[in-house]
Every structure is written in C-alpha cells, then in structure tokens.
Design an enzyme around this catalytic site. Structure first.
Site, PDB file in Angstrom:
ATOM      1  N   GLU A 127       0.824  -1.209   0.000  1.00 32.91           N
ATOM      2  CA  GLU A 127       0.000   0.000   0.000  1.00 32.91           C
ATOM      3  C   GLU A 127       0.857   1.257   0.000  1.00 32.91           C
ATOM      4  O   GLU A 127       1.671   1.474   0.895  1.00 32.91           O
ATOM      5  CB  GLU A 127      -0.953   0.018   1.197  1.00 32.91           C
ATOM      6  CG  GLU A 127      -1.886   1.233   1.142  1.00 32.91           C
ATOM      7  CD  GLU A 127      -3.026   1.179   2.139  1.00 32.91           C
ATOM      8  OE1 GLU A 127      -2.997   0.316   3.048  1.00 32.91           O
ATOM      9  OE2 GLU A 127      -3.948   2.012   2.014  1.00 32.91           O
ATOM     10  N   GLU A 131       3.024   8.557   6.911  1.00 32.47           N
ATOM     11  CA  GLU A 131       2.817   7.171   7.332  1.00 32.47           C
ATOM     12  C   GLU A 131       3.883   6.209   6.818  1.00 32.47           C
ATOM     13  O   GLU A 131       3.898   5.051   7.203  1.00 32.47           O
ATOM     14  CB  GLU A 131       1.406   6.700   6.918  1.00 32.47           C
ATOM     15  CG  GLU A 131       0.318   7.514   7.609  1.00 32.47           C
ATOM     16  CD  GLU A 131      -1.086   7.077   7.263  1.00 32.47           C
ATOM     17  OE1 GLU A 131      -1.299   5.892   6.954  1.00 32.47           O
ATOM     18  OE2 GLU A 131      -1.992   7.928   7.293  1.00 32.47           O
ATOM     19  N   HIS A 170      -4.678   8.510   0.107  1.00 28.56           N
ATOM     20  CA  HIS A 170      -3.243   8.818   0.033  1.00 28.56           C
ATOM     21  C   HIS A 170      -2.870   9.425  -1.330  1.00 28.56           C
ATOM     22  O   HIS A 170      -2.054  10.344  -1.403  1.00 28.56           O
ATOM     23  CB  HIS A 170      -2.411   7.557   0.289  1.00 28.56           C
ATOM     24  CG  HIS A 170      -2.643   6.961   1.637  1.00 28.56           C
ATOM     25  ND1 HIS A 170      -2.212   7.542   2.795  1.00 28.56           N
ATOM     26  CD2 HIS A 170      -3.299   5.835   2.023  1.00 28.56           C
ATOM     27  CE1 HIS A 170      -2.561   6.808   3.844  1.00 28.56           C
ATOM     28  NE2 HIS A 170      -3.228   5.759   3.395  1.00 28.56           N
ATOM     29  N   ARG A 185     -11.708  10.781   5.093  1.00 29.85           N
ATOM     30  CA  ARG A 185     -11.940   9.378   5.447  1.00 29.85           C
ATOM     31  C   ARG A 185     -13.363   9.116   5.907  1.00 29.85           C
ATOM     32  O   ARG A 185     -13.652   8.089   6.536  1.00 29.85           O
ATOM     33  CB  ARG A 185     -10.921   8.861   6.478  1.00 29.85           C
ATOM     34  CG  ARG A 185      -9.489   9.207   6.121  1.00 29.85           C
ATOM     35  CD  ARG A 185      -8.466   8.328   6.784  1.00 29.85           C
ATOM     36  NE  ARG A 185      -8.144   7.201   5.911  1.00 29.85           N
ATOM     37  CZ  ARG A 185      -6.969   6.550   5.915  1.00 29.85           C
ATOM     38  NH1 ARG A 185      -6.017   6.903   6.750  1.00 29.85           N
ATOM     39  NH2 ARG A 185      -6.754   5.545   5.120  1.00 29.85           N
ATOM     40  N   GLU A 192     -12.752   2.044   2.626  1.00 32.47           N
ATOM     41  CA  GLU A 192     -12.050   2.224   3.884  1.00 32.47           C
ATOM     42  C   GLU A 192     -12.471   3.552   4.489  1.00 32.47           C
ATOM     43  O   GLU A 192     -12.397   4.595   3.827  1.00 32.47           O
ATOM     44  CB  GLU A 192     -10.533   2.201   3.636  1.00 32.47           C
ATOM     45  CG  GLU A 192      -9.718   2.183   4.904  1.00 32.47           C
ATOM     46  CD  GLU A 192      -8.239   1.990   4.618  1.00 32.47           C
ATOM     47  OE1 GLU A 192      -7.643   1.089   5.212  1.00 32.47           O
ATOM     48  OE2 GLU A 192      -7.686   2.732   3.788  1.00 32.47           O
TER      49      GLU A 192
END
Ligand code: MN
Length: 299
Positions: free
Chosen positions: A156, A162, A192, A221, A250
């Site tokens: 990912e 991150e 992202h 999100r 997600e």
C-alpha cells in the site's frame, strides 16, 4: 501506457473491518461479517495488526455462515519494521508477516496488503539505502512463502506521514522491479493518492497491470462524495485500465476505535455515527461511479 480493454470487468467489493468494529473477538467478528453481508458486500478486509491474536477457526466459521470472502491488511509497527537496521526488529517483522500469511491462508483468503514493507508511522528521516534493501529482501522471502500458499501481496502506497518508503505509485513500481516476484502488486488508496500523486489517472496508468488492490477513501476518510477526492477521474482510469481486483471501502471515525490503528491513523474526530448507513451508501457510490465510467466507454 495501459492498453484499453474491451469489456467492463466484474469486481468484488469489500469493506474494511474498522467500519464495524475495533476488536476481533469471535462475537465482534461474527457481527462485522454479518453486517458486511447485509450491506451487500462480497468481502471483508480484516485488520490483522496482531495476527497472533485472531481466533482463526471462529472467523472462518463466521465467513462461511454469512457467505463472505476475506482479505487482510496491516501496517507494521516501529517494533516490527522489516526495513529497520536493527536485525532483531526485522526478525520480529518477518515472523509477524509470516504468521499473517498463514492466517490469510487458513481463512481461505488470497490477499495480504497494507503497509507491510516498513513501519506505518511518521519517520524522522528519509529511508537509508540499507533500510530500502532490507525491506526488499524481507518482502522477497515473504512473497515466496505467500506464493506457496496461493497468496498475493499488495504494497500500500501511503502518504509521507505514514511511510518514508512508498509514497507514490512510481516509487512502488520501482520497488516492485527490485523485488521481482509475480505475486507482489501495488495497492493504491484514493485518500493517500489525493495527497501525493499528481492526479488520479496518472497513478493508475503508472501501475498498469501491476495494480492489484485498491482502497476507496474520502479526503477526510468519511462518507464518499462528501470530500474533495476526484472519484470521477479515479474510476474512469480504473475502468480504462482493465483492473479486475478487489475494490475495498475504507473509512474511519472515532465512533469505532481500534486502540492501535485509530491512533496511528490520527482518527481524532467523528466523521460518521451509523456504520450500516455508511456502508450501504459507500457500496452504492462505488458501484454507481464504476457503472458510469464503464458506460462512457462501452455505450
Ligand atoms: Mn488504505
């Protein structure tokens, strides 16, 4: 440039477990899997941050009972970072990922994805060449173990806060070239991509047939369509690419908390209250976007 394919692809739609629950006791798992089925999804993405803790038999029974498939994702912690220059840390990471592959196999799944190539955390410096090499070497070994179990790995690509290894599709393709294993793919996530990629279609075109997994997430999100992500461009490019892998929703809110993952992802506020409403809305949204993109191409 990716070749245009001549027919719409069938897709499996998935949903991340954190829409339903932040724990994975047999009871919580069964409820999450049941609600996944009721919302109309094909699969649930199990958050496998601690693959040693899961009751595999109970989860497998719940998946069978509700007719739902699974994938799994995780982000390595600093203490299990396979890109670490500390060999003990690397060994713990190798062991954890090896266990994760076994769990996916035993649950009947064929995909392990997420930030499995390094720690999912804010790094204080760029990755050293030794870190990069360590990560590749560990992923090569994991890929070989996964191949024996019929499992694919999705790396990912996440934003700069991150990971210090893979922030763009281009970087992921360079990494994949070094790894040189057929069962390792790029995993893109719209949340992202929105931060790091020049635009949505560029990233998908860069990956071509090495794109194996996608996460659909809004810019904050929360509810799809209520943020700033250019989903029309994303699904248009996805349709043109001939992508046939899972499409997984997600989303995170502080209503559903995993004590580790929620803090790592900086989930500090409520984006939604009602998981069932969120899930049903997301599936309809993704299907409508893809249907529209396919219709433009195949009318
Ligand atoms: Mn994601």
């Amino acid at each position: 440039m990716t070749e245009t394919v001549n027919a719409p692809q069938a897709h499996q739609f998935g949903i991340h477990a954190l829409v339903w629950t932040g724990e994975w006791t047999p009871k919580a798992a069964d409820e999450a899997i049941r609600r996944t089925a009721e919302a109309g999804y094909d699969l649930i993405e199990v958050a496998l941050l601690d693959p040693y803790a899961i009751d595999v038999d109970a989860t497998r029974a719940s998946l069978a009972r509700h007719g739902i498939g699974m994938t799994a994702s995780l982000g390595l912690a600093p203490g299990t970072d396979i890109s670490s220059e500390d060999e003990d840390v690397r060994k713990r990471g190798d062991a954890l990922l090896g266990r994760a592959v076994e769990v996916v196999r035993d649950l009947g799944g064929d995909y392990l994805c997420g930030v499995i190539y390094g720690s999912m955390s804010k790094h204080a410096a760029p990755a050293s060449s030794r870190s990069y090499g360590n990560s590749i070497e560990s992923i090569q070994r994991l890929a070989d173990q996964a191949a024996n179990a019929g499992i694919k790995l999705g790396l990912e690509v996440v934003n700069r806060y991150e990971s210090n290894l893979l922030n763009t599709a281009g970087q992921a393709m360079g990494y994949l070239h070094e790894v040189g294993r057929d069962n390792v793919f790029v995993h893109l996530d719209t949340y992202h991509m929105n931060i790091e990629e020049p635009n949505m279609s560029h990233a998908i075109e860069v990956c071509g047939d090495r794109l194996g997994y996608v996460h659909i997430g809004e810019s904050h999100r929360g509810y799809l369509g209520s943020g700033t992500i250019d989903f029309q461009s994303f699904f248009g490019a996805l349709s043109r690419s001939g992508y046939s892998g899972p499409i997984t929703f997600e989303s995170f809110s502080s209503v559903v908390v995993d004590p580790v993952l929620s803090n790592t992802l900086a989930i500090w506020r409520n984006l939604w209250q009602d998981s069932d409403d969120l899930a049903a809305h997301a599936l309809a949204f993704m299907q409508a976007q893809l249907h529209g993109a396919d219709a433009v191409r195949f009318q």
